[in-house]
Design a protein around this motif. Sequence first.
Motif, PDB file in Angstrom:
ATOM      1  N   UNK A 135      37.330   2.080  38.472  1.00 53.70           N
ATOM      2  CA  UNK A 135      36.596   3.289  38.072  1.00 53.70           C
ATOM      3  C   UNK A 135      35.473   3.652  39.052  1.00 53.70           C
ATOM      4  N   UNK A 194      34.059  11.857  39.492  1.00 56.50           N
ATOM      5  CA  UNK A 194      32.616  12.026  39.282  1.00 56.50           C
ATOM      6  C   UNK A 194      31.923  10.823  38.637  1.00 56.50           C
ATOM      7  N   UNK A 195      32.713   9.844  38.181  1.00 55.74           N
ATOM      8  CA  UNK A 195      32.105   8.697  37.490  1.00 55.74           C
ATOM      9  C   UNK A 195      31.289   7.842  38.471  1.00 55.74           C
ATOM     10  N   UNK A 213      30.745   1.988  37.268  1.00 53.80           N
ATOM     11  CA  UNK A 213      30.044   1.764  36.006  1.00 53.80           C
ATOM     12  C   UNK A 213      28.529   1.840  36.184  1.00 53.80           C
ATOM     13  N   UNK A 261      40.450   3.266  44.042  1.00 52.90           N
ATOM     14  CA  UNK A 261      40.252   2.892  42.647  1.00 52.90           C
ATOM     15  C   UNK A 261      41.434   2.029  42.216  1.00 52.90           C
ATOM     16  N   UNK A 314      43.624  -0.695  39.491  1.00 50.56           N
ATOM     17  CA  UNK A 314      43.822  -1.088  38.089  1.00 50.56           C
ATOM     18  C   UNK A 314      42.844  -2.210  37.715  1.00 50.56           C
ATOM     19  N   UNK A 315      42.854  -2.605  36.461  1.00 51.52           N
ATOM     20  CA  UNK A 315      41.969  -3.689  35.996  1.00 51.52           C
ATOM     21  C   UNK A 315      42.622  -5.007  36.387  1.00 51.52           C
ATOM     22  N   UNK A 316      42.365  -5.420  37.619  1.00 47.70           N
ATOM     23  CA  UNK A 316      43.076  -6.553  38.223  1.00 47.70           C
ATOM     24  C   UNK A 316      42.120  -7.291  39.163  1.00 47.70           C
ATOM     25  N   UNK A 317      41.145  -7.982  38.587  1.00 46.32           N
ATOM     26  CA  UNK A 317      40.099  -8.574  39.436  1.00 46.32           C
ATOM     27  C   UNK A 317      40.664  -9.564  40.437  1.00 46.32           C
ATOM     28  N   UNK A 331      33.380  -4.710  38.199  1.00 41.24           N
ATOM     29  CA  UNK A 331      32.629  -3.812  37.314  1.00 41.24           C
ATOM     30  C   UNK A 331      31.454  -4.563  36.699  1.00 41.24           C
ATOM     31  N   UNK A 349      33.180 -10.974  35.507  1.00 42.22           N
ATOM     32  CA  UNK A 349      34.624 -11.046  35.746  1.00 42.22           C
ATOM     33  C   UNK A 349      34.960 -11.788  37.037  1.00 42.22           C
ATOM     34  N   UNK A 388      37.673 -14.376  36.988  1.00 43.61           N
ATOM     35  CA  UNK A 388      39.084 -14.023  37.162  1.00 43.61           C
ATOM     36  C   UNK A 388      39.483 -14.058  38.632  1.00 43.61           C
TER      37      UNK A 388
END
Lengths: 331, 296
Positions: free
Chosen positions: A28, A32-33, A36, A53, A55-58, A80, A84, A87
């Motif tokens: 993420x 515009x984000x 975090x 950007x 995926x959620x894949x640390x 983020x 994490x 991981x």
Amino acid sequence: MTTVLESLNAALHAALQADPRVHLLGEDILDPYGGAFKVTRGLSTRFPDRVLSTPISESAIVGMATGMALRGLRPVAELMFGDFVTLAADQLINHAAKFRWMYNDQVRVPLVLRAPMGGRRGYGPTHSQSLEKHFLGVPGLTVLAPNNLTSPGALLQNAIADEDPVLFVEHKLLYLLPVLEGTEDSLRDWQLTLSTPDPYPVVTLRFAGADTASLTLVTYGYNAELAREAALRLAYEHEIFAEIVVFSQLAPFHLAPLYQSLRRTRRLLTVEEGTFSLGWGAEVAARAAQEIPGCKIARVAAQDLPIANSKTLEDGILPSVDSILQAALRP
Amino acid sequence: MDDTYDLYKTMLTIRRFEERALQEFATGKLFGTTHAYIGQEADAAGIFSLLGAEDVVWSNHRCHGHFLAYGGDPYRLAAELMGRQTGLVGGRGGSQHIHWKNFYTNGIQGGFTPIAAGVALAEKVKKTGNVCLAFIGDGTLGEGALYESLNLASLWQLPVLYVLEDNRFAQTTPTPSAVAGSMTARFAAFGISTWELESSDVMQVQATARAALQHVRNTHPAALILHTYRFAAHSKGDDTRDKETIAVLRERFDPLQIHASRLSASQTQQAEAEVGTLIQDAFTRALADPFPTLAP
Ligand SMILES: Cc1ncc(C[n+]2csc(CCOP(=O)(O)OP(=O)(O)O)c2C)c(N)n1
Ligand SMILES: [Mg+2]
């Protein structure tokens, strides 16, 4: 006035601008984000091809960064939340940090892994920790932590220029604090010395024009703020003068500026937000004991507990100005 | 009370609870973070209407809806969110780290998917007949631990149901930007039977979940993929999506509106009244409760 957040953000802008090898990866992080904690804000708009950007894949984020670094790019990866990092521990410890030595110095892995750590925002047990202590003493891995006494952005740019993997630990409460330049009011009591044994500065704060200090507080990151407040109260309320040594390189351990201070004060108090046992302070204390025989030593850290969500519990678990004062005043 | 009414009331309880939680966040009474389940209520209401008291549930950061549909007390949850001693875990966990009876949650994406398989193995070894559910989001398909657990669940034929709530976004990331290939084929590759539904109708969710659960009760792993919509921000107010698009989706896919058509006006009014009192009472009591203290 520049905040720590702005300083880090500007450094990433500058790094991407200056060097086409620099790439960012993280969850993420696109506009515009902008991430975090907004450290990557504006970057994807300016450098759409080099801000990725994920995926959620640390684990894959750090592994990918390792591969990119091995083959000549300069990846800067963002977790983020620093929590994490567990991981990605295998990628860091058994891969990225090992390659240079294991391959007989023939390769380099110049990656930076940014990790927002720290509590006091009520995020609870899995989003508030300071896990960096688990990565200290990993051969081949440099662990850095910016503070607001020297430029966080410059530290980050030096980390990106580093040939070896860097875990870059950003305390969340630093982000909105101003980067203090020596002239600022809040530093008027202090005489600030900068030593740079590595590219990563160590700041020593000494009371301007005061009696000889009888205590050295040593710390890093956001906790330098707590140490500074505690030192002011020690001075004004108890006439005890302390020096504060603030490291930005946590590992490998190069503690010369600390020893210089300890030769003057002969009394050490380590301050950190990670848990007490086997922490950064434990290693600092052991080295100080060896280097400065007869030096008195104490440690302040978080209790050996997970970090609670409820503020009353969290406050009791994490170190505070009061707990630093208590430790400093203990005979 | 009949099932139709109960399902509506469960969904309404979730909706009103989450609205109140977001409101209290704005007042500062709720500290830290919270992930609203608004829009996805049909998933929880439909599935939990089919569970037995001893079945085990693992849920994620977006767990309030699951907890309330499980039969959890809104008062204890409210107290936890506001850091009170009377909270579900005494204020230690907060919004995404709770436990009550056979219901567990954690805030690490994907982390508990092997744990759910381990729970299923334990239930199988103990011959209890209980099943374990693991709730994940579309974004959590990114985590490797999930795939290790799918392999084991299938190898050892464990009674675990993976419920994948695809609300089309992971925080700000649209699913197509983060999930390559097919969702169903992921499970199929491991030989795990999969049920898939594109609906916000609680009756349809219930029917599909019933079939999937039947399979799991026969000691096979299964997956239930529910394509749904999240109407609120990811957590507190961090919504980068187009407001108008969300408003249009809400018009068309609000699970409460869809199901309300099956109830009489007096029934929906009754539900509003009952739930209104329940939520008001939960937060009023929780707000009056003491904060915990740390044992020395
Ligand atoms: C290991 C890990 N990585 C990242 C996060 C931060 N995070 C919390 S929720 C979330 C998005 C999850 O998306 P999804 O799985 O689709 O669930 P949804 O929020 O849409 O319900 C992220 C990235 C986390 N909690 N844990
Ligand atoms: Mg999602």
